[in-house]
Design a protein around this motif. Structure first.
Motif, PDB file in Angstrom:
ATOM      1  N   HIS A   9      -1.129   6.481   1.667  1.00  0.00           N
ATOM      2  CA  HIS A   9      -2.221   5.962   0.826  1.00  0.00           C
ATOM      3  C   HIS A   9      -3.258   5.223   1.648  1.00  0.00           C
ATOM      4  O   HIS A   9      -4.396   5.069   1.225  1.00  0.00           O
ATOM      5  CB  HIS A   9      -1.647   5.020  -0.245  1.00  0.00           C
ATOM      6  N   SER A  16     -12.152   4.751   0.850  1.00  0.00           N
ATOM      7  CA  SER A  16     -12.820   4.249  -0.361  1.00  0.00           C
ATOM      8  C   SER A  16     -13.656   3.024  -0.049  1.00  0.00           C
ATOM      9  O   SER A  16     -14.798   2.889  -0.492  1.00  0.00           O
ATOM     10  CB  SER A  16     -11.767   3.910  -1.425  1.00  0.00           C
ATOM     11  N   GLU A 124      -9.907  11.787  -9.323  1.00  0.00           N
ATOM     12  CA  GLU A 124      -8.698  11.031  -9.641  1.00  0.00           C
ATOM     13  C   GLU A 124      -7.473  11.614  -8.943  1.00  0.00           C
ATOM     14  O   GLU A 124      -6.490  10.917  -8.692  1.00  0.00           O
ATOM     15  CB  GLU A 124      -8.477  11.027 -11.159  1.00  0.00           C
ATOM     16  N   VAL A 127      -7.338   9.816  -5.619  1.00  0.00           N
ATOM     17  CA  VAL A 127      -7.056   8.392  -5.705  1.00  0.00           C
ATOM     18  C   VAL A 127      -5.873   8.199  -6.642  1.00  0.00           C
ATOM     19  O   VAL A 127      -6.015   8.267  -7.862  1.00  0.00           O
ATOM     20  CB  VAL A 127      -8.282   7.606  -6.224  1.00  0.00           C
ATOM     21  N   THR A 128      -4.733   7.990  -6.076  1.00  0.00           N
ATOM     22  CA  THR A 128      -3.526   7.912  -6.894  1.00  0.00           C
ATOM     23  C   THR A 128      -2.958   6.501  -6.956  1.00  0.00           C
ATOM     24  O   THR A 128      -2.276   6.158  -7.920  1.00  0.00           O
ATOM     25  CB  THR A 128      -2.449   8.861  -6.332  1.00  0.00           C
ATOM     26  N   PRO A 130      -2.741   2.623  -7.665  1.00  0.00           N
ATOM     27  CA  PRO A 130      -3.462   1.646  -8.502  1.00  0.00           C
ATOM     28  C   PRO A 130      -4.257   0.649  -7.682  1.00  0.00           C
ATOM     29  O   PRO A 130      -5.328   0.213  -8.097  1.00  0.00           O
ATOM     30  CB  PRO A 130      -2.330   0.959  -9.280  1.00  0.00           C
ATOM     31  N   GLU A 132      -5.852   1.188  -4.935  1.00  0.00           N
ATOM     32  CA  GLU A 132      -7.100   1.809  -4.524  1.00  0.00           C
ATOM     33  C   GLU A 132      -8.139   1.738  -5.641  1.00  0.00           C
ATOM     34  O   GLU A 132      -9.316   1.446  -5.404  1.00  0.00           O
ATOM     35  CB  GLU A 132      -6.855   3.258  -4.111  1.00  0.00           C
ATOM     36  N   ARG A 133      -7.689   2.017  -6.863  1.00  0.00           N
ATOM     37  CA  ARG A 133      -8.619   1.950  -7.987  1.00  0.00           C
ATOM     38  C   ARG A 133      -9.120   0.522  -8.204  1.00  0.00           C
ATOM     39  O   ARG A 133     -10.295   0.310  -8.519  1.00  0.00           O
ATOM     40  CB  ARG A 133      -7.934   2.486  -9.250  1.00  0.00           C
ATOM     41  N   GLU A 134      -8.234  -0.457  -8.029  1.00  0.00           N
ATOM     42  CA  GLU A 134      -8.640  -1.853  -8.180  1.00  0.00           C
ATOM     43  C   GLU A 134      -9.651  -2.257  -7.115  1.00  0.00           C
ATOM     44  O   GLU A 134     -10.623  -2.973  -7.395  1.00  0.00           O
ATOM     45  CB  GLU A 134      -7.411  -2.770  -8.116  1.00  0.00           C
ATOM     46  N   ARG A 136     -11.745  -0.285  -5.529  1.00  0.00           N
ATOM     47  CA  ARG A 136     -13.021   0.360  -5.862  1.00  0.00           C
ATOM     48  C   ARG A 136     -13.740  -0.418  -6.962  1.00  0.00           C
ATOM     49  O   ARG A 136     -14.953  -0.638  -6.898  1.00  0.00           O
ATOM     50  CB  ARG A 136     -12.778   1.806  -6.309  1.00  0.00           C
ATOM     51  N   SER A 137     -12.993  -0.844  -7.960  1.00  0.00           N
ATOM     52  CA  SER A 137     -13.593  -1.609  -9.050  1.00  0.00           C
ATOM     53  C   SER A 137     -14.138  -2.942  -8.561  1.00  0.00           C
ATOM     54  O   SER A 137     -15.247  -3.363  -8.940  1.00  0.00           O
ATOM     55  CB  SER A 137     -12.549  -1.832 -10.144  1.00  0.00           C
TER      56      SER A 137
END
Length: 202
Positions: A9, A16, A124, A127-128, A130, A132-134, A136-137
């Motif tokens: 990851h 990102s 998506e 980007v698996t 969580p 990574e998504r946080e 980015r946000s």
């Protein structure tokens, strides 16, 4: 709770972060009278871009702005605005151009500050994690805060310049009134004194 990141990851996490950082910039430019300044960004399909601008100095603090797609189709157009923002999602790959035009003015140069930031699309499936998504946000939120802070700085400078200009005008108007008052008093004294002068006839 402890979150462990596996090495598979990590590359996507770094990618990102670097993508979001590289696609964010702030500029201050001077758009001279009867001229325009244009810039461009190369986007891929589904990439997002936001342009925010503010006129800080010059004339009536207005500017023309437009943004076009790779086929030169106008996506956004603002006429004689002092501040504005526009956001797009690229529908095709190519070069997206945005311009600031001062062609309506023949005398006044304009100082324009603007920010450009965007989101490079990552599906998506790529980007698996969580985390990574946080991240980015959070990066998007930090960019928005940064843009807002820069907008506040420009607005504060604009209002300070207006206040200082008003203060100078009030000061010189007061000086002018004082000079006029002294002149009127001197003339009245001279005029009244002439009534009490004794005229002799030889």
């Amino acid at each position: 709770m402890t979150v462990l990141l596996s090495w598979r990851h990590t590359p996507w996490l770094v990618l990102s972060i670097l993508s979001l950082i590289s696609f964010a910039s702030a500029h201050m430019i001077e758009v001279t009278a009867s001229r325009k300044e244009c810039f461009f960004e190369d986007l891929h399909e589904h990439d997002q871009m936001t342009v925010t601008y503010q006129v800080g100095e010059g004339g009536h603090l207005d500017i023309d702005f437009w943004l076009t797609d790779p086929e030169n189709i106008v996506l956004t157009k603002h006429i004689r605005e002092s501040t504005g923002t526009t956001s797009i999602t690229a529908e095709k790959d190519g070069r997206y151009e945005y311009c600031f035009s001062n062609q309506m003015s023949t005398v006044a140069d304009k100082m324009v500050s603007f920010n450009v930031h965007g989101i490079i699309y990552v599906s998506e499936e790529d980007v698996t994690a969580p985390v990574e998504r946080e991240i980015r946000s959070l990066a998007i939120g930090l960019t928005s805060v940064k843009d807002e802070q820069e907008y506040i700085v420009v607005r504060e400078r604009r209002h300070r310049d207006t206040a200082e200009s008003t203060c100078d005008r009030v000061k010189w108007w007061s000086v002018l009134q004082a000079l006029v008052l002294v002149a009127v008093v001197a003339w009245q004294v001279y005029y009244l004194k002439s009534f009490f002068e004794v005229k002799r006839v030889i």
